[in-house]
Each structure stands twice: as structure tokens, then as C-alpha cells.
Design a protein around this motif. Structure first.
Motif: not given
Length: 335
Positions: A122-124, A140-142, A242-246, A264-270
Motif C-alpha cells: 500500500t505504501w509502495r 518493501v520491508l515490514p 489509520t495506520e502504517n504497520l503497527p 488500513v495501511g499495510a495491515v492486510p499484508d500480514i
């Protein structure tokens, strides 16, 4: 960054000589120019003695950006490559991509970076939408978290629901309170809502809902207490707007907790819905209450999601591979 510093120390530096410095510093905001000035002088000294190959810049909204614009500009003047590491969850509202001087300067800062580290796809996509010229330099680096030092024991007979974060509207705490209120008929749960912010207001609301005996609000807690809370919890809930990756989600996964969060943010990535956790729509109290109720009532489901989350942490979100990946970014940026 504290975890990264500890991991690099554990690895003996991993062949890197890394120095950490603050540009904001503790205490009153009025002191931040002193920290920023000290950081810039340190850059000059290291460059003059041939000991500065790359600068890593952690970036968030507002004051963080204003300070980091100066560091990036200084790095360019010194001829030192820099890495931008975007953390701010509200950055799309801050960097609007318009023709204001601020937006133009932010784009120049990104365009001048040797590498741009973001926490998820998402942030990329967001950075590319604002500065397409940096596409090839994005990594991309969580985020990552250390493996827990305390064994996970859970809440026992009553499922322990845990929230970690700033208590307020952006983290969805009002919706969480309403969801817990809807679950008051269920006997087998308790909750801890830990963090700074509007603590007294949340306590008053819990009392109004008749949940004062079941919902603990300890306020801000230190790292040791956070570790204890995670070890004693079964479910981590973070219904943010709203978040980035908590980091709280990653720390929960490291202990095998079942996670309920918003996409929200990159949460769905993980947090993959029904695989490594449960995702609920932003602001949807009914869906939040339903997800928490499922996990409270279905222990095997909690255990299944928690085990999958634990595996994901060990594979992708542990500090050891994270430190290696960051080091590789620095080495490539310095070439």
C-alpha cells in the motif's frame, strides 16, 4: 529502531558500524532544534573523517518531516547517500502531492534518496503515486519484533482481549468500547486497554457501560509491562482508522495471539482474514463485536489463527532477518 540496535549488537554489528542519533530528542519540543543541530554537526564530523557512508532517515508526518527535510538536504550537500524509511500512518493526508512548497520539497527529498523503505505494498503504491521517479529505488520491508522473552500463557478460563496503543478516536477505541458493551452478556472474557491519550474519558465510558470490573485501563505502560500483558492475552485488537504497520500487531503475532484489526495501511499484508487473523471494516462496531465474540467463544479458532500468526512472525517478521535486510539496503545505498 531500538530493536534493530539490539539485534545488531547481538550479531556483533553484522559487519557494519552503525551509529544511532535523535533529531527530536526527549523533553519539550522547543529543545528539538538543539538535537537536530547536533545531528547535522555529527554528520559533518563523520564525513570529514571518512566514517560516513550512508544516512538512514526515519520519516513520519509534521515535525518529523520538517526535520528530515533538513537532514536530506544536508546529506545531498555533503554528497552522502541517504535512505528514507517511511513510518507515518497519516502521510497521505500530510503529503498531498499538490504544488505547495512543502509537497515539492518532500518529493525532492524522496527523489534524492538512494533507497526508500516502506512497510507494505500500500505504501509502495502511495509513494509511486506522489513521486513516480523513485519506483526502482523502493524496498518493501515490514516492521519486525523480537521473539518474546516471556512464555505465552494466555488468560485461562476467561479470554483476555488486549488493546495496545494511543487511546483515542484514530485507534478506534470508542468503537472498541461499544463492541465490548455489546458483548457484556458473555461471561468468559476480560479486556485490557493500555496506552496514553484519553484514558480518563475511556474509564468513564467503561463505567457507564457497566464494564469497569471487566475492562482494565492502566494508562501508559512500559516495555516490561507490555511483555507481561501480551503473555497473558489471547486476542490483540486494533480497530484503527489509520495506520502504517503497527508494531503491536507484530508483537502479538510473535507470541501467537489471535489478531482482530482493520484493513488500513499495510495491515492486510500480514493479517490475512481467516488465516493469520480477522479483519473488520473500519468503524464497524457490529463487525468488531462479532469478530471478538467468535474468538472468545471459539478457542480452537483462536489457537489456529494464533499459530498461523506465530509462523508468519518467525518466517518474515523476526528481528534477525530484518536486521540483515536493513543492512543490505544500507550497503546497496552506499554503492
Amino acid at each position: 529502531m531500538g530493536g534493530l540496535r539490539d539485534e545488531l549488537a547481538r550479531q556483533g554489528g553484522a559487519g557494519l558500524n552503525v551509529r544511532f542519533g535523535a533529531t527530536r530528542g526527549p523533553g519539550h519540543i522547543a529543545l528539538s532544534p538543539l538535537y537536530l543541530g547536533g545531528f547535522l554537526l555529527r554528520m559533518v564530523g563523520l564525513k570529514a573523517t571518512g566514517r560516513l557512508d550512508v544516512v538512514h532517515i526515519n520519516l513520519a508526518s509534521a515535525g518529523s518531516t520538517y526535520r528530515k527535510l533538513q537532514i536530506a538536504r544536508f546529506a545531498r550537500l555533503l554528497g552522502v547517500p541517504y535512505v528514507l524509511h517511511l513510518h507515518g500512518g497519516d502521510y497521505p493526508n500530510f503529503w498531498k502531492g499538490d504544488q505547495t512548497a512543502l509537497s515539492r520539497n518532500i518529493r525532492k527529498m524522496f527523489a534524492g534518496a538512494a533507497r526508500v523503505v516502506v512497510l507494505g505494498d500500500t505504501w509502495r503504491n502511495f509513494v509511486i503515486s506522489r513521486a513516480p521517479e523513485v519506483t526502482e529505488n523502493i524496498v518493501v520491508l515490514p516492521n519486525a519484533a523480537a521473539q518474546p522473552t516471556l512464555p505465552h500463557v494466555g488468560g485461562g478460563e476467561r479470554a483476555h482481549i488486549l488493546f495496545l496503543g494511543r487511546i483515542g478516536d484514530l485507534k478506534g477505541v470508542p468503537q472498541l468500547g461499544e463492541a465490548l458493551h455489546r458483548m457484556r452478556h458473555l461471561p468468559n472474557w476480560r479486556a485490557t486497554i493500555a496506552g496514553d491519550g484519553h484514558v480518563e474519558a475511556a474509564r468513564a465510558k467503561a463505567a457507564e457501560y457497566g464494564l469497569a470490573e471487566r475492562v482494565e485501563l492502566p494508562g501508559w505502560v512500559n516495555g516490561a509491562r507490555v511483555a507481561e500483558l501480551i503473555a497473558s492475552a489471547d486476542i490483540l485488537v486494533l480497530p484503527s482508522f489509520t495506520e502504517n504497520l503497527p508494531l503491536s500487531i507484530i508483537e502479538a503475532m510473535a507470541s501467537g495471539l489471535a489478531v482482530v484489526a482493520t484493513p488500513v495501511g499495510a495491515v492486510p499484508d500480514i493479517v490475512k482474514d481467516e488465516e493469520t487473523g480477522l479483519l473488520v471494516p473500519v468503524g464497524d462496531v457490529e463487525a468488531l463485536a462479532a469478530a471478538l465474540t467468535r474468538l472468545v467463544e471459539d478457542k480452537p479458532l483462536r489457537q489456529k489463527l494464533g499459530a498461523a500468526a506465530l509462523r508468519l512472525h518467525r518466517e518474515r517478521l523476526d528481528l534477525a532477518p530484518y536486521a540483515k535486510a536493513v543492512g543490505e539496503v544500507w550497503i546497496r545505498a552506499a554503492r
